[in-house]
Design an enzyme around this catalytic site. Structure first.
Site, mmCIF file in Angstrom:
data_model
loop_
_atom_site.group_PDB
_atom_site.id
_atom_site.type_symbol
_atom_site.label_atom_id
_atom_site.label_comp_id
_atom_site.label_asym_id
_atom_site.label_seq_id
_atom_site.Cartn_x
_atom_site.Cartn_y
_atom_site.Cartn_z
ATOM 1 N N SER B 16 0.843 -1.191 0.000
ATOM 2 C CA SER B 16 0.000 0.000 0.000
ATOM 3 C C SER B 16 0.882 1.246 0.000
ATOM 4 O O SER B 16 2.097 1.162 0.149
ATOM 5 C CB SER B 16 -0.944 -0.013 1.202
ATOM 6 N N CYS B 17 0.235 2.383 -0.156
ATOM 7 C CA CYS B 17 0.906 3.678 -0.232
ATOM 8 C C CYS B 17 1.913 3.831 0.924
ATOM 9 O O CYS B 17 1.562 3.527 2.042
ATOM 10 C CB CYS B 17 -0.157 4.771 -0.158
ATOM 11 N N PRO B 18 3.123 4.286 0.725
ATOM 12 C CA PRO B 18 3.712 4.812 -0.508
ATOM 13 C C PRO B 18 4.587 3.799 -1.255
ATOM 14 O O PRO B 18 5.269 4.182 -2.194
ATOM 15 C CB PRO B 18 4.617 5.912 0.043
ATOM 16 N N ASP B 43 -3.642 -1.827 -4.497
ATOM 17 C CA ASP B 43 -4.079 -0.705 -3.681
ATOM 18 C C ASP B 43 -4.890 0.270 -4.540
ATOM 19 O O ASP B 43 -4.409 0.716 -5.576
ATOM 20 C CB ASP B 43 -2.838 0.008 -3.098
#
Lengths: 399, 78
Positions: B16-18, B43
């Site tokens: 997931s981010c980042p 994501d």
């Protein structure tokens, strides 16, 4: 004949409207504006928007159930702290379903560990700063509290350090690819994705029924607060408004879209809650944390580091958990139990409480006029500096 | 969307981010101009982040394809 055509034109219109709302992401600035308005509505209705109070309530409740705490907290089903976060979770869950974005998303083991450690750090930081990125920063600045600015500086520093760590990790920790840990998005036989919008609709309906039932039990205040949480959840999920990005992006990609949205959002909250406080409709010291300056600054640094490695802040972890991300679910669990323990420890010690600092309500020192002007000026400065950095990339950290 | 033969594939499923953006940035920096990178992701944030990243970096975002339970994104290196 023509009636048929009219009906199909109507269906077409509705379908396109639905697509615009739930399949296309909304612009982030709109998320900032809507979140600001919704925060003011929430405060006008009962109390400011917050997240960590709810997480602490769940942590307290957990420790009571396992017998570690002797005193029972307010029931999570009555506590406004808890209900507003349950609403946020439920709203983002419904919104993810309506946009066909809900899926149980497993992450590689090392990422799960980062979620847990990030949650613990956020728990410590939030306990020190008297709130997470919402209660300690967003709503605190909105409430004209100076500790919100201390936490803002801490969050900037923490996000920078967190990013340095993530860069280091990319070079040194071989997490490799996440292959194998594919999402279990849609079931094989039955196409879950196709029915998600209907489930999302049912979830929204359930939220309204819930408020209705609460109103019948003379808990209108609590029920509507949960509904405010649901609205906030939908706004944040659809716009993917992420407070981590507000602090990390200037260093990572240079983008300033999110910093600008957050700055505008807080300015709206400042104006709204200043009106509510000045007119005496709400208590002046509401949401002024006892955290200026040590708690806010140092708590902000720890929190900022934690949110970058978890990939979600107080609100961000909750709405991503509502989207089905296991890593952020873990972050929420560890955040809850840590904040419960650390806040209890701080409350129990006079020395620690004093160390965190004072409750500074800015208008008591410089009056409402200058409090509003100076806080807005600080946010506009952040707006301008991040936008300048977007062009020049002066603050960007290279890998 | 037309079919592309990627020069490299980056598997970001489950991340997931980042992380997807950072891994993409790192991979691209080692690739040659004109090459195509394929990124696999799960994501929902990646859908917005990758085109924005490509635009900022001057790369060409070619589009995405839906696979079973994940998406394939294509970027042509500047």
């Amino acid at each position: 004949m023509s009636q048929d055509r009219e009906e199909s034109a109507m269906m077409n219109l509705l379908r396109r409207g639905y697509g615009a709302i739930f399949y296309e992401n909304w612009p982030i600035w709109l998320g900032g504006v809507l979140l600001g308005i919704m925060s003011v509505i929430t405060f006008a209705w009962a109390r400011p928007w917050g997240v960590v109070g709810g997480l602490r309530n769940w942590g307290d409740w957990f420790f009571k159930v396992i017998g570690l705490y002797s005193q029972a907290p307010v029931s999570p089903l009555i506590s406004t702290n808890s209900l507003i976060v349950l609403g946020l979770l439920w709203g983002s869950f419904a919104s993810a379903l309506l946009s066909k974005q809900f899926a149980i998303r497993m992450a590689p083991p090392f990422e799960l560990l980062k979620g847990a450690v990030g949650g613990i750090l956020m728990g410590i930081g939030a306990a020190m700063a008297g709130g997470c990125n919402v209660g300690g920063f967003y709503s605190a600045i909105g409430a004209l509290s100076l500790s919100g600015i201390a936490m803002m500086i801490g969050l900037i520093m923490g996000a920078y350090l967190g990013l340095r760590y993530v860069y280091w990790e990319l070079e040194h920790v071989a997490t490799g690819s996440a292959g194998g840990s594919v999402t279990s998005a849609s079931g094989k036989g039955l196409n879950l994705l196709a029915v998600e919008p209907y489930l999302g609709f049912l979830a929204l309906l359930a939220a309204i029924v819930f408020t209705w039932v609460y109103a019948d039990m003379a808990l209108t205040r609590e029920g509507v607060l949960a509904l405010c949480g649901v609205a906030i959840g939908i706004i944040i999920q659809r716009t993917r408004l992420c407070f981590v990005r507000a602090f990390r992006d200037p260093f990572m990609t240079g983008e300033a879209e999110v910093p600008r949205a957050v700055a505008i959002s807080i300015i709206i909250v400042i104006l709204g809650s200043a009106a509510l406080k000045w007119t005496g409709l709400r208590g002046e010291m509401v949401y002024v944390p006892q955290a200026f300056w040590f708690g806010g600054l140092v708590g902000g640094i720890i929190f900022g580091f934690g949110m970058v490695i978890a990939g979600g802040c107080g609100s961000g972890s909750v709405w991503r958990a509502g989207e089905g991300q296991i890593k952020l679910m873990l972050a929420v669990v560890f955040f809850s139990i840590t904040v419960s323990l650390v806040e209890r420890a701080i409350d129990a010690s006079k020395a620690l409480t004093a160390l965190m600092g004072n409750r500074v309500f800015l208008p008591h020192f410089i009056g409402y006029r200058w409090a509003i002007i100076s806080l807005i000026a600080i946010l506009l400065l952040y707006y301008v500096i991040t936008t300048w950095n977007e062009k020049t990339e002066k603050f960007m950290v290279e890998m | 969307m037309a079919d592309f033969t990627p020069n490299e594939t980056l598997d970001c499923r489950g991340l997931s981010c980042p992380m997807p953006i950072l891994k993409t940035k790192k991979t691209i920096s080692a690739m040659k101009s004109g090459q195509i990178l394929e990124i696999l992701g799960t994501d929902p944030g990646t859908k917005n982040d990758l085109p924005a990243f490509a635009k900022r970096g001057g790369h060409e975002y070619l589009g995405e394809k839906q696979d079973e339970g994940f998406s394939r994104f294509y970027i042509k290196v500047k």
